[in-house]
Design a protein around this motif. Structure first.
Motif, mmCIF file in Angstrom:
data_model
loop_
_atom_site.group_PDB
_atom_site.id
_atom_site.type_symbol
_atom_site.label_atom_id
_atom_site.label_comp_id
_atom_site.label_asym_id
_atom_site.label_seq_id
_atom_site.Cartn_x
_atom_site.Cartn_y
_atom_site.Cartn_z
ATOM 1 N N ASP A 57 -6.342 7.294 1.890
ATOM 2 C CA ASP A 57 -6.467 6.082 1.070
ATOM 3 C C ASP A 57 -6.268 4.853 1.940
ATOM 4 O O ASP A 57 -6.207 4.945 3.173
ATOM 5 C CB ASP A 57 -5.472 6.136 -0.100
ATOM 6 C CG ASP A 57 -4.028 6.289 0.336
ATOM 7 O OD1 ASP A 57 -3.161 6.538 -0.534
ATOM 8 O OD2 ASP A 57 -3.753 6.186 1.550
ATOM 9 N N ALA A 58 -6.149 3.698 1.302
ATOM 10 C CA ALA A 58 -6.057 2.439 2.038
ATOM 11 C C ALA A 58 -4.834 2.411 2.946
ATOM 12 O O ALA A 58 -4.823 1.707 3.958
ATOM 13 C CB ALA A 58 -6.010 1.270 1.062
ATOM 14 N N LEU A 59 -3.805 3.156 2.566
ATOM 15 C CA LEU A 59 -2.596 3.191 3.404
ATOM 16 C C LEU A 59 -2.841 3.948 4.698
ATOM 17 O O LEU A 59 -2.433 3.523 5.772
ATOM 18 C CB LEU A 59 -1.450 3.855 2.623
ATOM 19 C CG LEU A 59 -0.145 4.060 3.380
ATOM 20 C CD1 LEU A 59 0.503 2.709 3.687
ATOM 21 C CD2 LEU A 59 0.816 4.944 2.599
ATOM 22 N N LEU A 77 0.822 -1.206 0.000
ATOM 23 C CA LEU A 77 0.000 0.000 0.000
ATOM 24 C C LEU A 77 0.863 1.267 0.000
ATOM 25 O O LEU A 77 0.462 2.299 -0.542
ATOM 26 C CB LEU A 77 -0.941 -0.006 1.213
ATOM 27 C CG LEU A 77 -2.008 -1.105 1.185
ATOM 28 C CD1 LEU A 77 -2.855 -1.053 2.457
ATOM 29 C CD2 LEU A 77 -2.904 -0.981 -0.038
ATOM 30 N N LEU A 114 -16.304 2.258 -8.173
ATOM 31 C CA LEU A 114 -15.574 3.510 -8.391
ATOM 32 C C LEU A 114 -14.641 3.390 -9.588
ATOM 33 O O LEU A 114 -14.477 4.337 -10.362
ATOM 34 C CB LEU A 114 -14.780 3.899 -7.139
ATOM 35 C CG LEU A 114 -15.593 4.542 -6.009
ATOM 36 C CD1 LEU A 114 -14.742 4.693 -4.763
ATOM 37 C CD2 LEU A 114 -16.146 5.885 -6.449
ATOM 38 N N ARG A 157 -4.531 -6.079 -1.830
ATOM 39 C CA ARG A 157 -5.323 -6.706 -0.772
ATOM 40 C C ARG A 157 -5.914 -8.045 -1.175
ATOM 41 O O ARG A 157 -5.899 -9.002 -0.412
ATOM 42 C CB ARG A 157 -6.481 -5.783 -0.380
ATOM 43 C CG ARG A 157 -6.092 -4.652 0.504
ATOM 44 C CD ARG A 157 -7.314 -3.851 0.863
ATOM 45 N NE ARG A 157 -7.079 -2.985 1.991
ATOM 46 C CZ ARG A 157 -7.870 -1.988 2.331
ATOM 47 N NH1 ARG A 157 -8.953 -1.746 1.619
ATOM 48 N NH2 ARG A 157 -7.601 -1.246 3.380
ATOM 49 N N ILE A 211 -9.807 10.848 -1.384
ATOM 50 C CA ILE A 211 -10.370 9.893 -0.432
ATOM 51 C C ILE A 211 -10.825 8.695 -1.253
ATOM 52 O O ILE A 211 -11.574 8.853 -2.207
ATOM 53 C CB ILE A 211 -11.577 10.470 0.340
ATOM 54 C CG1 ILE A 211 -11.182 11.721 1.113
ATOM 55 C CG2 ILE A 211 -12.147 9.427 1.297
ATOM 56 C CD1 ILE A 211 -12.341 12.361 1.869
ATOM 57 N N ASP A 212 -10.359 7.515 -0.884
ATOM 58 C CA ASP A 212 -10.804 6.336 -1.632
ATOM 59 C C ASP A 212 -11.870 5.585 -0.826
ATOM 60 O O ASP A 212 -12.326 6.059 0.211
ATOM 61 C CB ASP A 212 -9.618 5.446 -2.018
ATOM 62 C CG ASP A 212 -9.003 4.713 -0.832
ATOM 63 O OD1 ASP A 212 -8.073 3.925 -1.040
ATOM 64 O OD2 ASP A 212 -9.436 4.953 0.312
ATOM 65 N N SER A 213 -12.238 4.403 -1.319
ATOM 66 C CA SER A 213 -13.326 3.668 -0.662
ATOM 67 C C SER A 213 -12.936 3.272 0.765
ATOM 68 O O SER A 213 -13.795 3.165 1.641
ATOM 69 C CB SER A 213 -13.709 2.431 -1.480
ATOM 70 O OG SER A 213 -12.596 1.591 -1.686
ATOM 71 N N SER A 214 -11.650 3.051 1.014
ATOM 72 C CA SER A 214 -11.201 2.728 2.371
ATOM 73 C C SER A 214 -11.418 3.921 3.299
ATOM 74 O O SER A 214 -11.883 3.758 4.433
ATOM 75 C CB SER A 214 -9.721 2.354 2.387
ATOM 76 O OG SER A 214 -9.462 1.279 1.534
ATOM 77 N N GLU A 222 -7.884 2.590 -6.455
ATOM 78 C CA GLU A 222 -8.785 1.466 -6.173
ATOM 79 C C GLU A 222 -8.294 0.187 -6.861
ATOM 80 O O GLU A 222 -8.316 -0.893 -6.273
ATOM 81 C CB GLU A 222 -10.211 1.797 -6.642
ATOM 82 C CG GLU A 222 -10.859 2.980 -5.922
ATOM 83 C CD GLU A 222 -11.258 2.659 -4.479
ATOM 84 O OE1 GLU A 222 -11.173 1.499 -4.058
ATOM 85 O OE2 GLU A 222 -11.642 3.613 -3.760
ATOM 86 N N LEU A 245 -7.969 8.389 -8.294
ATOM 87 C CA LEU A 245 -8.894 7.590 -7.486
ATOM 88 C C LEU A 245 -9.107 6.211 -8.100
ATOM 89 O O LEU A 245 -9.019 5.188 -7.417
ATOM 90 C CB LEU A 245 -10.240 8.309 -7.349
ATOM 91 C CG LEU A 245 -11.334 7.533 -6.620
ATOM 92 C CD1 LEU A 245 -10.922 7.181 -5.196
ATOM 93 C CD2 LEU A 245 -12.641 8.318 -6.614
#
Lengths: 164, 104
Positions: free
Chosen positions: B22-24, A30, A134, A69, B54-57, A62, A58
């Motif tokens: 973000d996810a991090l 990440l 997204l 992940r 801003i991501d989904s996380s 994703e 974005l």
């Protein structure tokens, strides 16, 4: 030979038409995803403005987060190859990995319906699935092929660059 | 430091000092916010003026914090959202979930 050795940004299957703008071959972490997307964001802002750059950033965030992940999961030896080219008003991105592929039904079902929740009921907000939706929202076309030697995702963003 | 916290009467102003949620960053953001909520903050004003992505996380963490606050009759408003971040909230229909104001 490590499994990822043959996936390199210059392998023929990786190249895209158009002038290369950015290429990277990163460990699937990440940290690296965040760094790479921030770098590409800066390039994109310069070429097509803040709004388009944010959508590319974005969507790519994703994509790459999913690879880290879900594609590689606990396998921290994976790598991801990214290539980005610009042809006229089209941004073409190619992502290669050797992790577990995205299930075909998940990709097919990833549409805007995941955002059709009751805003007054926080428990109705889906706990997952927004990432894929997204990705579809941020790019105009995507083509995904999962194969025995790896997975390839091509993404297309159609836009008008600054000054044109 | 990811979050800067100040008090303005009954409001706890939490300013995010990261360009990316973000996810991090999301896990640390969630942890830090939960500490603020568990520390008794009832009315949170989350200033995201510095945030570009801003991501989904990140969104998931925001939802979880809002749920936690609602569970203790608290509230959270988000202020200073950039146009690109506002677009994300609109795209995901989260602008119907959160009270959010644009960057002036």
């Amino acid at each position: 030979m490590k499994a990822m050795d043959h996936i390199h940004p210059t392998t023929p299957a990786h190249t895209l038409p158009g002038r290369p703008l950015y290429e990277a071959w990163i460990p699937a972490t990440l940290d690296e995803v965040s760094r790479l997307c921030a770098e590409l964001n800066v390039l994109a802002i310069d070429r097509c403005g803040v709004e388009w750059a944010a959508e590319i950033d974005l969507g790519l965030t994703e994509v790459l987060t999913n690879v880290v992940r879900h594609g590689y999961g606990d396998d921290n030896c994976g790598r991801i190859a990214l290539s980005c080219t610009v042809e006229d008003a089209h941004w073409l991105l190619s992502v290669l990995d050797q992790g577990s592929p995205i299930p075909a039904d998940l990709l097919a079902q990833a549409d805007g319906s995941v955002f059709d929740f009751d805003p007054k009921d926080l428990d109705s907000i889906p706990k997952g699935g927004m990432g894929l939706a997204l990705i579809r929202s941020c790019f105009d076309a995507l083509d995904y092929v999962a194969g025995p030697t790896g997975n390839r995702l091509h993404l297309v963003k159609n836009l008008a660059p600054l000054g044109v | 430091m990811l979050l800067q916290t100040t008090q303005a009467d009954a409001d706890t102003i939490v300013t995010v000092q990261s360009i990316r949620l973000d996810a991090l960053i999301a896990p640390q953001f969630g942890e830090d916010m939960r500490q603020i909520v568990n520390g008794g903050a009832q009315r949170i004003v989350l200033d995201i003026g510095a945030v570009q992505i801003i991501d989904s996380s990140g969104l998931a963490i925001l939802v979880s914090i809002l749920k936690a606050l609602n569970g203790q009759n608290g509230s959270m408003v988000i202020r200073n959202a950039s146009p690109t971040v506002l677009n994300l909230f609109k795209l995901t229909r989260m602008d119907r979930v959160f009270t959010i104001t644009a960057k002036v």
